[in-house]
Design an enzyme around this catalytic site. Structure first.
Site, PDB file in Angstrom:
ATOM      1  N   ASP A   9     -95.685  26.862  21.889  1.00 31.09           N
ATOM      2  CA  ASP A   9     -94.585  26.360  22.700  1.00 31.09           C
ATOM      3  C   ASP A   9     -94.796  24.839  22.824  1.00 31.09           C
ATOM      4  O   ASP A   9     -95.895  24.344  22.534  1.00 31.09           O
ATOM      5  CB  ASP A   9     -94.651  27.050  24.068  1.00 31.09           C
ATOM      6  CG  ASP A   9     -93.665  26.495  25.056  1.00 31.09           C
ATOM      7  OD1 ASP A   9     -92.475  26.438  24.740  1.00 31.09           O
ATOM      8  OD2 ASP A   9     -94.103  26.082  26.163  1.00 31.09           O
ATOM      9  N   LEU A  10     -93.774  24.109  23.223  1.00 25.60           N
ATOM     10  CA  LEU A  10     -93.928  22.645  23.312  1.00 25.60           C
ATOM     11  C   LEU A  10     -94.215  22.193  24.754  1.00 25.60           C
ATOM     12  O   LEU A  10     -95.325  21.794  25.104  1.00 25.60           O
ATOM     13  CB  LEU A  10     -92.671  21.961  22.761  1.00 25.60           C
ATOM     14  CG  LEU A  10     -92.665  20.435  22.813  1.00 25.60           C
ATOM     15  CD1 LEU A  10     -93.752  19.842  21.935  1.00 25.60           C
ATOM     16  CD2 LEU A  10     -91.296  19.897  22.380  1.00 25.60           C
ATOM     17  N   ASP A  11     -93.174  22.292  25.575  1.00 23.58           N
ATOM     18  CA  ASP A  11     -93.281  21.795  26.948  1.00 23.58           C
ATOM     19  C   ASP A  11     -94.272  22.645  27.746  1.00 23.58           C
ATOM     20  O   ASP A  11     -94.090  23.849  27.893  1.00 23.58           O
ATOM     21  CB  ASP A  11     -91.896  21.841  27.602  1.00 23.58           C
ATOM     22  CG  ASP A  11     -91.951  21.519  29.077  1.00 23.58           C
ATOM     23  OD1 ASP A  11     -92.871  20.797  29.500  1.00 23.58           O
ATOM     24  OD2 ASP A  11     -91.076  22.003  29.816  1.00 23.58           O
ATOM     25  N   THR A  17     -93.715  17.810  29.406  1.00 28.07           N
ATOM     26  CA  THR A  17     -92.389  17.229  29.611  1.00 28.07           C
ATOM     27  C   THR A  17     -91.687  17.848  30.819  1.00 28.07           C
ATOM     28  O   THR A  17     -90.629  17.372  31.226  1.00 28.07           O
ATOM     29  CB  THR A  17     -91.517  17.398  28.344  1.00 28.07           C
ATOM     30  OG1 THR A  17     -91.822  18.643  27.735  1.00 28.07           O
ATOM     31  CG2 THR A  17     -91.764  16.282  27.344  1.00 28.07           C
ATOM     32  N   LYS A  45     -88.818  26.625  33.549  1.00 27.30           N
ATOM     33  CA  LYS A  45     -89.715  26.426  32.406  1.00 27.30           C
ATOM     34  C   LYS A  45     -89.409  27.433  31.297  1.00 27.30           C
ATOM     35  O   LYS A  45     -89.311  28.634  31.553  1.00 27.30           O
ATOM     36  CB  LYS A  45     -91.178  26.532  32.841  1.00 27.30           C
ATOM     37  CG  LYS A  45     -91.609  25.327  33.656  1.00 27.30           C
ATOM     38  CD  LYS A  45     -93.089  25.345  33.948  1.00 27.30           C
ATOM     39  CE  LYS A  45     -93.480  24.092  34.718  1.00 27.30           C
ATOM     40  NZ  LYS A  45     -94.876  24.131  35.144  1.00 27.30           N
ATOM     41  N   SER A 114     -90.068  26.499  20.446  1.00 25.68           N
ATOM     42  CA  SER A 114     -89.673  25.888  21.722  1.00 25.68           C
ATOM     43  C   SER A 114     -88.196  26.124  22.019  1.00 25.68           C
ATOM     44  O   SER A 114     -87.385  26.242  21.103  1.00 25.68           O
ATOM     45  CB  SER A 114     -89.946  24.377  21.638  1.00 25.68           C
ATOM     46  OG  SER A 114     -89.294  23.686  22.668  1.00 25.68           O
ATOM     47  N   ALA A 115     -87.859  26.157  23.313  1.00 29.94           N
ATOM     48  CA  ALA A 115     -86.461  26.284  23.719  1.00 29.94           C
ATOM     49  C   ALA A 115     -85.744  24.932  23.670  1.00 29.94           C
ATOM     50  O   ALA A 115     -84.516  24.858  23.772  1.00 29.94           O
ATOM     51  CB  ALA A 115     -86.386  26.842  25.140  1.00 29.94           C
ATOM     52  N   LYS A 145     -85.568  32.458  25.174  1.00 32.85           N
ATOM     53  CA  LYS A 145     -86.631  33.232  25.808  1.00 32.85           C
ATOM     54  C   LYS A 145     -86.093  33.780  27.142  1.00 32.85           C
ATOM     55  O   LYS A 145     -85.344  33.065  27.794  1.00 32.85           O
ATOM     56  CB  LYS A 145     -87.842  32.329  26.086  1.00 32.85           C
ATOM     57  CG  LYS A 145     -88.409  31.647  24.838  1.00 32.85           C
ATOM     58  CD  LYS A 145     -89.376  30.527  25.221  1.00 32.85           C
ATOM     59  CE  LYS A 145     -89.800  29.714  24.022  1.00 32.85           C
ATOM     60  NZ  LYS A 145     -90.654  28.565  24.348  1.00 32.85           N
ATOM     61  N   GLU A 169     -98.199  29.926  25.253  1.00 37.87           N
ATOM     62  CA  GLU A 169     -97.027  29.717  26.123  1.00 37.87           C
ATOM     63  C   GLU A 169     -97.419  29.394  27.558  1.00 37.87           C
ATOM     64  O   GLU A 169     -98.388  29.963  28.075  1.00 37.87           O
ATOM     65  CB  GLU A 169     -96.205  31.010  26.177  1.00 37.87           C
ATOM     66  CG  GLU A 169     -94.903  31.003  25.442  1.00 37.87           C
ATOM     67  CD  GLU A 169     -93.844  30.056  25.998  1.00 37.87           C
ATOM     68  OE1 GLU A 169     -93.985  29.583  27.135  1.00 37.87           O
ATOM     69  OE2 GLU A 169     -92.861  29.797  25.293  1.00 37.87           O
ATOM     70  N   ASP A 170     -96.649  28.526  28.210  1.00 39.93           N
ATOM     71  CA  ASP A 170     -96.931  28.226  29.621  1.00 39.93           C
ATOM     72  C   ASP A 170     -95.921  28.883  30.560  1.00 39.93           C
ATOM     73  O   ASP A 170     -96.092  28.805  31.775  1.00 39.93           O
ATOM     74  CB  ASP A 170     -96.896  26.708  29.873  1.00 39.93           C
ATOM     75  CG  ASP A 170     -95.489  26.172  29.824  1.00 39.93           C
ATOM     76  OD1 ASP A 170     -94.774  26.464  28.829  1.00 39.93           O
ATOM     77  OD2 ASP A 170     -95.069  25.486  30.767  1.00 39.93           O
TER      78      ASP A 170
END
Ligand code: B16
Ligand code: MG
Length: 232
Positions: A9-11, A17, A45, A114-115, A145, A169-170
């Site tokens: 995942d990114l953020d 971010t 998130k 990522s979303a 997601k 994933e966070d």
């Protein structure tokens, strides 16, 4: 050593971010007379831009015309991008490059899942674009997601069976998506929020290279998780 598909995942996993999303949403929400807390922000998130605005308006009991809704989404993104514009490599979260480089040295395929519709721009800003074999972002999925589409698309692009994929994933929604895709789900963050994940680590500094080796050696699977000394 088996080839696995490692999906990030990114953020909240590669960069933080979320703080910029929060600032941009907060400013925009204030403009339409809605206030929300950092605790409510947790629920945004991993959630798409459109879904995020729907939630914020719901919290403030507001309804908007479609035109105004779309205008606000664009405004929020413009504001958010002013923060992204200034992002530098230093904003990469601790030990992320170490993990990425280790997996690359082991010839493991890596994907971003990522979303965010801004994922490409952000990865470019922090100089991580070339680390990934595949990028699936908010532009490439129909259902966000917790639907598994984003991760299943990533597995397909990597040419790896979903059962051989591992997701970092966070967000709760992201862990649900990884589990729905039958992938090993690794939560990055708070155990109490990410209690549905197969494993949870506070951040990448807690993930040892031995743990990654064990994944590649099939010693860690969804089924064996209860036998391992994990918080769960
Ligand atoms: P954008 P992730 C998600 O990124 C964020 O966590 C979420 O807060 C945001 O609304 C979503 O991206 C969409 O972002 O407005 O840039 O398209 O965690 O899935 O990498
Ligand atoms: Mg995230």
């Amino acid at each position: 050593m088996t080839k696995k598909g490692f999906i990030f995942d990114l953020d909240g996993v590669i960069v933080d971010t979320a703080k910029y999303h929060f600032l941009a949403w907060k400013k925009l929400a204030k403009g339409v007379g809605v206030d929300f807390t950092e605790i409510q922000n947790e629920q945004l998130k991993g959630v798409s831009r459109q879904k995020s605005l729907e939630k914020i308006l719901e919290w403030g009991n507001k309804t908007l015309s479609e035109e105004e809704f779309n205008r606000l989404m664009s405004l929020k993104n413009e504001d958010y991008l002013t923060y992204v514009e200034n992002m530098k490599e230093e904003e990469i979260l601790p030990d992320v490059p170490k993990v990425l480089n280790f997996l690359i040295s082991k010839e493991q395929p890596l994907a971003l899942g990522s979303a965010s519709k801004n994922a490409h721009t952000i990865l470019d800003k922090v100089n991580l674009l070339e680390k990934f074999d595949a990028i699936v972002d908010g532009n490439g999925v129909k259902i966000g997601k917790p639907n598994p589409e984003v991760f299943l698309n990533a597995a397909k692009l990597l040419g790896v069976n979903p059962n051989d994929c591992i997701v970092f994933e966070d967000a709760k929604a992201g862990i649900e998506a990884a589990n729905a895709a039958h992938m090993i789900s690794i939560g990055i963050g708070d155990q109490s929020v990410l209690n549905e994940a197969d494993y949870v680590f506070k951040d990448f500094t807690e993930i040892s290279l031995d743990f990654l080796e064990d994944i590649m050696a099939n010693k860690i699977t969804k089924q064996t998780k209860t036998n391992l000394s994990n918080d769960k």
